[in-house]
Design a protein around this motif. Structure first.
Motif, PDB file in Angstrom:
ATOM      1  N   ALA A  40       5.809   0.382 -25.380  1.00 25.07           N
ATOM      2  CA  ALA A  40       4.809   0.845 -26.600  1.00 25.07           C
ATOM      3  C   ALA A  40       5.473   2.177 -27.209  1.00 25.07           C
ATOM      4  O   ALA A  40       6.147   2.822 -26.322  1.00 25.07           O
ATOM      5  CB  ALA A  40       3.357   1.064 -26.274  1.00 25.07           C
ATOM      6  N   PRO A  41       5.355   2.539 -28.577  1.00 23.80           N
ATOM      7  CA  PRO A  41       5.741   3.865 -28.981  1.00 23.80           C
ATOM      8  C   PRO A  41       5.166   4.910 -28.105  1.00 23.80           C
ATOM      9  O   PRO A  41       4.171   5.080 -27.789  1.00 23.80           O
ATOM     10  CB  PRO A  41       5.633   3.847 -30.366  1.00 23.80           C
ATOM     11  CG  PRO A  41       5.228   2.397 -30.720  1.00 23.80           C
ATOM     12  CD  PRO A  41       4.817   1.697 -29.271  1.00 23.80           C
ATOM     13  N   GLY A  42       6.208   5.825 -27.615  1.00 24.29           N
ATOM     14  CA  GLY A  42       5.950   6.953 -26.719  1.00 24.29           C
ATOM     15  C   GLY A  42       5.632   6.735 -25.302  1.00 24.29           C
ATOM     16  O   GLY A  42       5.107   7.690 -24.769  1.00 24.29           O
ATOM     17  N   LYS A  43       5.568   5.468 -24.753  1.00 25.69           N
ATOM     18  CA  LYS A  43       5.410   4.948 -23.368  1.00 25.69           C
ATOM     19  C   LYS A  43       6.554   4.605 -22.710  1.00 25.69           C
ATOM     20  O   LYS A  43       7.410   4.371 -23.415  1.00 25.69           O
ATOM     21  CB  LYS A  43       3.928   3.996 -23.621  1.00 25.69           C
ATOM     22  CG  LYS A  43       2.782   4.673 -24.052  1.00 25.69           C
ATOM     23  CD  LYS A  43       1.697   3.655 -23.901  1.00 25.69           C
ATOM     24  CE  LYS A  43       0.415   4.208 -24.357  1.00 25.69           C
ATOM     25  NZ  LYS A  43      -0.846   3.066 -23.994  1.00 25.69           N
ATOM     26  N   GLN A  44       6.394   4.642 -21.539  1.00 30.36           N
ATOM     27  CA  GLN A  44       7.452   4.148 -20.594  1.00 30.36           C
ATOM     28  C   GLN A  44       7.376   2.662 -20.550  1.00 30.36           C
ATOM     29  O   GLN A  44       6.377   1.855 -20.839  1.00 30.36           O
ATOM     30  CB  GLN A  44       7.152   4.713 -19.360  1.00 30.36           C
ATOM     31  CG  GLN A  44       7.480   6.159 -19.020  1.00 30.36           C
ATOM     32  CD  GLN A  44       7.754   6.656 -17.700  1.00 30.36           C
ATOM     33  OE1 GLN A  44       7.042   6.009 -16.756  1.00 30.36           O
ATOM     34  NE2 GLN A  44       8.498   7.662 -17.383  1.00 30.36           N
ATOM     35  N   ARG A  45       8.427   2.215 -20.167  1.00 32.38           N
ATOM     36  CA  ARG A  45       8.431   0.540 -20.175  1.00 32.38           C
ATOM     37  C   ARG A  45       7.764   0.040 -18.921  1.00 32.38           C
ATOM     38  O   ARG A  45       7.782   0.775 -17.762  1.00 32.38           O
ATOM     39  CB  ARG A  45      10.140   0.099 -20.109  1.00 32.38           C
ATOM     40  CG  ARG A  45      10.124  -1.564 -20.082  1.00 32.38           C
ATOM     41  CD  ARG A  45      11.742  -1.589 -20.183  1.00 32.38           C
ATOM     42  NE  ARG A  45      12.305  -0.976 -21.445  1.00 32.38           N
ATOM     43  CZ  ARG A  45      13.637  -1.524 -21.847  1.00 32.38           C
ATOM     44  NH1 ARG A  45      14.243  -2.373 -21.023  1.00 32.38           N
ATOM     45  NH2 ARG A  45      13.952  -0.943 -22.784  1.00 32.38           N
ATOM     46  N   GLU A  46       7.081  -0.797 -19.031  1.00 30.70           N
ATOM     47  CA  GLU A  46       6.315  -1.186 -17.999  1.00 30.70           C
ATOM     48  C   GLU A  46       6.326  -2.752 -17.687  1.00 30.70           C
ATOM     49  O   GLU A  46       6.514  -3.411 -18.568  1.00 30.70           O
ATOM     50  CB  GLU A  46       4.612  -0.969 -18.004  1.00 30.70           C
ATOM     51  CG  GLU A  46       4.201  -1.574 -19.330  1.00 30.70           C
ATOM     52  CD  GLU A  46       2.571  -1.318 -19.430  1.00 30.70           C
ATOM     53  OE1 GLU A  46       1.998  -0.804 -18.592  1.00 30.70           O
ATOM     54  OE2 GLU A  46       2.132  -1.787 -20.425  1.00 30.70           O
ATOM     55  N   LEU A  47       6.127  -3.196 -16.463  1.00 36.24           N
ATOM     56  CA  LEU A  47       6.224  -4.447 -15.833  1.00 36.24           C
ATOM     57  C   LEU A  47       4.900  -5.116 -16.367  1.00 36.24           C
ATOM     58  O   LEU A  47       3.785  -4.887 -16.344  1.00 36.24           O
ATOM     59  CB  LEU A  47       6.383  -4.755 -14.378  1.00 36.24           C
ATOM     60  CG  LEU A  47       6.125  -5.925 -13.939  1.00 36.24           C
ATOM     61  CD1 LEU A  47       7.653  -6.934 -14.387  1.00 36.24           C
ATOM     62  CD2 LEU A  47       6.117  -5.962 -12.566  1.00 36.24           C
ATOM     63  N   VAL A  48       5.000  -6.269 -17.008  1.00 34.18           N
ATOM     64  CA  VAL A  48       4.011  -7.048 -17.756  1.00 34.18           C
ATOM     65  C   VAL A  48       3.767  -8.279 -16.467  1.00 34.18           C
ATOM     66  O   VAL A  48       2.514  -8.385 -16.334  1.00 34.18           O
ATOM     67  CB  VAL A  48       4.268  -7.724 -18.879  1.00 34.18           C
ATOM     68  CG1 VAL A  48       3.196  -8.516 -19.404  1.00 34.18           C
ATOM     69  CG2 VAL A  48       4.233  -6.528 -20.238  1.00 34.18           C
ATOM     70  N   ALA A  49       4.647  -9.072 -16.225  1.00 34.79           N
ATOM     71  CA  ALA A  49       4.573 -10.315 -15.299  1.00 34.79           C
ATOM     72  C   ALA A  49       5.904 -10.412 -14.948  1.00 34.79           C
ATOM     73  O   ALA A  49       6.947 -10.244 -15.528  1.00 34.79           O
ATOM     74  CB  ALA A  49       4.240 -11.374 -16.188  1.00 34.79           C
ATOM     75  N   ALA A  50       5.969 -10.878 -13.640  1.00 35.25           N
ATOM     76  CA  ALA A  50       7.158 -11.405 -12.827  1.00 35.25           C
ATOM     77  C   ALA A  50       7.115 -12.790 -12.130  1.00 35.25           C
ATOM     78  O   ALA A  50       5.986 -12.957 -11.682  1.00 35.25           O
ATOM     79  CB  ALA A  50       7.698 -10.357 -11.983  1.00 35.25           C
ATOM     80  N   LEU A  51       8.047 -13.380 -12.009  1.00 34.15           N
ATOM     81  CA  LEU A  51       8.341 -14.681 -11.482  1.00 34.15           C
ATOM     82  C   LEU A  51       9.509 -14.687 -10.418  1.00 34.15           C
ATOM     83  O   LEU A  51      10.626 -14.421 -10.938  1.00 34.15           O
ATOM     84  CB  LEU A  51       8.153 -15.784 -12.471  1.00 34.15           C
ATOM     85  CG  LEU A  51       8.355 -17.237 -12.025  1.00 34.15           C
ATOM     86  CD1 LEU A  51       7.371 -17.501 -11.030  1.00 34.15           C
ATOM     87  CD2 LEU A  51       8.655 -18.209 -13.145  1.00 34.15           C
ATOM     88  N   THR A  52       9.236 -14.902  -9.228  1.00 36.80           N
ATOM     89  CA  THR A  52      10.427 -14.830  -8.241  1.00 36.80           C
ATOM     90  C   THR A  52      10.970 -16.298  -8.294  1.00 36.80           C
ATOM     91  O   THR A  52      10.163 -17.377  -8.322  1.00 36.80           O
ATOM     92  CB  THR A  52       9.792 -14.590  -6.842  1.00 36.80           C
ATOM     93  OG1 THR A  52       9.078 -15.690  -6.193  1.00 36.80           O
ATOM     94  CG2 THR A  52       9.224 -13.262  -6.852  1.00 36.80           C
ATOM     95  N   LEU A  53      12.177 -16.356  -7.501  1.00 37.75           N
ATOM     96  CA  LEU A  53      12.754 -17.746  -7.601  1.00 37.75           C
ATOM     97  C   LEU A  53      11.594 -18.472  -6.583  1.00 37.75           C
ATOM     98  O   LEU A  53      11.648 -20.001  -6.987  1.00 37.75           O
ATOM     99  CB  LEU A  53      13.976 -17.390  -6.829  1.00 37.75           C
ATOM    100  CG  LEU A  53      15.138 -18.686  -6.552  1.00 37.75           C
ATOM    101  CD1 LEU A  53      15.413 -18.940  -8.005  1.00 37.75           C
ATOM    102  CD2 LEU A  53      16.321 -18.209  -5.940  1.00 37.75           C
ATOM    103  N   GLY A  54      11.041 -18.185  -5.545  1.00 38.08           N
ATOM    104  CA  GLY A  54      10.210 -18.807  -4.725  1.00 38.08           C
ATOM    105  C   GLY A  54       9.053 -19.033  -5.391  1.00 38.08           C
ATOM    106  O   GLY A  54       8.099 -19.987  -4.822  1.00 38.08           O
ATOM    107  N   GLY A  55       8.704 -18.621  -6.660  1.00 34.16           N
ATOM    108  CA  GLY A  55       7.667 -19.275  -7.493  1.00 34.16           C
ATOM    109  C   GLY A  55       6.466 -18.187  -7.401  1.00 34.16           C
ATOM    110  O   GLY A  55       5.219 -18.382  -7.928  1.00 34.16           O
ATOM    111  N   SER A  56       6.360 -17.058  -6.538  1.00 30.10           N
ATOM    112  CA  SER A  56       5.408 -16.016  -6.651  1.00 30.10           C
ATOM    113  C   SER A  56       5.315 -15.127  -7.974  1.00 30.10           C
ATOM    114  O   SER A  56       6.337 -15.105  -8.537  1.00 30.10           O
ATOM    115  CB  SER A  56       5.686 -15.221  -5.790  1.00 30.10           C
ATOM    116  OG  SER A  56       5.683 -15.619  -4.157  1.00 30.10           O
ATOM    117  N   THR A  57       4.181 -14.927  -8.228  1.00 30.15           N
ATOM    118  CA  THR A  57       3.942 -14.011  -9.630  1.00 30.15           C
ATOM    119  C   THR A  57       3.244 -12.813  -9.348  1.00 30.15           C
ATOM    120  O   THR A  57       2.407 -12.705  -8.063  1.00 30.15           O
ATOM    121  CB  THR A  57       3.298 -15.117 -10.551  1.00 30.15           C
ATOM    122  OG1 THR A  57       1.975 -15.278 -10.089  1.00 30.15           O
ATOM    123  CG2 THR A  57       3.862 -16.622 -11.118  1.00 30.15           C
TER     124      THR A  57
END
Length: 118
Positions: A40-57
């Protein structure tokens, strides 16, 4: 090397939904982790969601229960389904591919704008 192309951003009212897509230029079976980040403007980039090769989120606390990350292996595409959107979800959303082959390599898409109006 991998190219990532995002799509699906746009303007939506609070409470609405959007689905973001990230198409990879190579098999996502070769990518250790795919993720969605936002800035977002003026903010740092942040992780929202991730999905591993093994299927973990994993999800940011702020989106748990509202956002879902998924993939279509045949299309080499990762999705982010965003429901119950809030104005604070407004940001540029970036797709990320995290690859470990000896060295760690990070690849980013160009970003797609999501704007949630109140």
């Amino acid at each position: 090397q991998v190219q990532l192309v995002e799509s699906g951003g746009g303007l939506v009212q609070a409470g609405g939904s959007l689905r973001l897509s990230c198409a990879a230029s190579r098999s996502i079976f070769s990518i250790n982790r795919m993720g969605w980040y936002r800035q977002a403007p003026g903010k740092q980039r942040e992780l929202v969601a991730a999905l591993t090769l093994g299927g973990s989120t994993n999800y940011a606390d702020s989106v748990k229960g509202r956002f879902t990350i998924s993939r279509d292996n045949a299309k080499n595409t990762v999705y982010l389904q965003m429901n119950s959107l809030k104005p604070e979800d407004t940001a540029v959303y970036y797709c990320n591919a995290y690859i470990v082959v000896g060295a760690i390599k990070d690849y980013w898409g160009q970003g797609t704008q999501v704007t949630v109006s109140s």
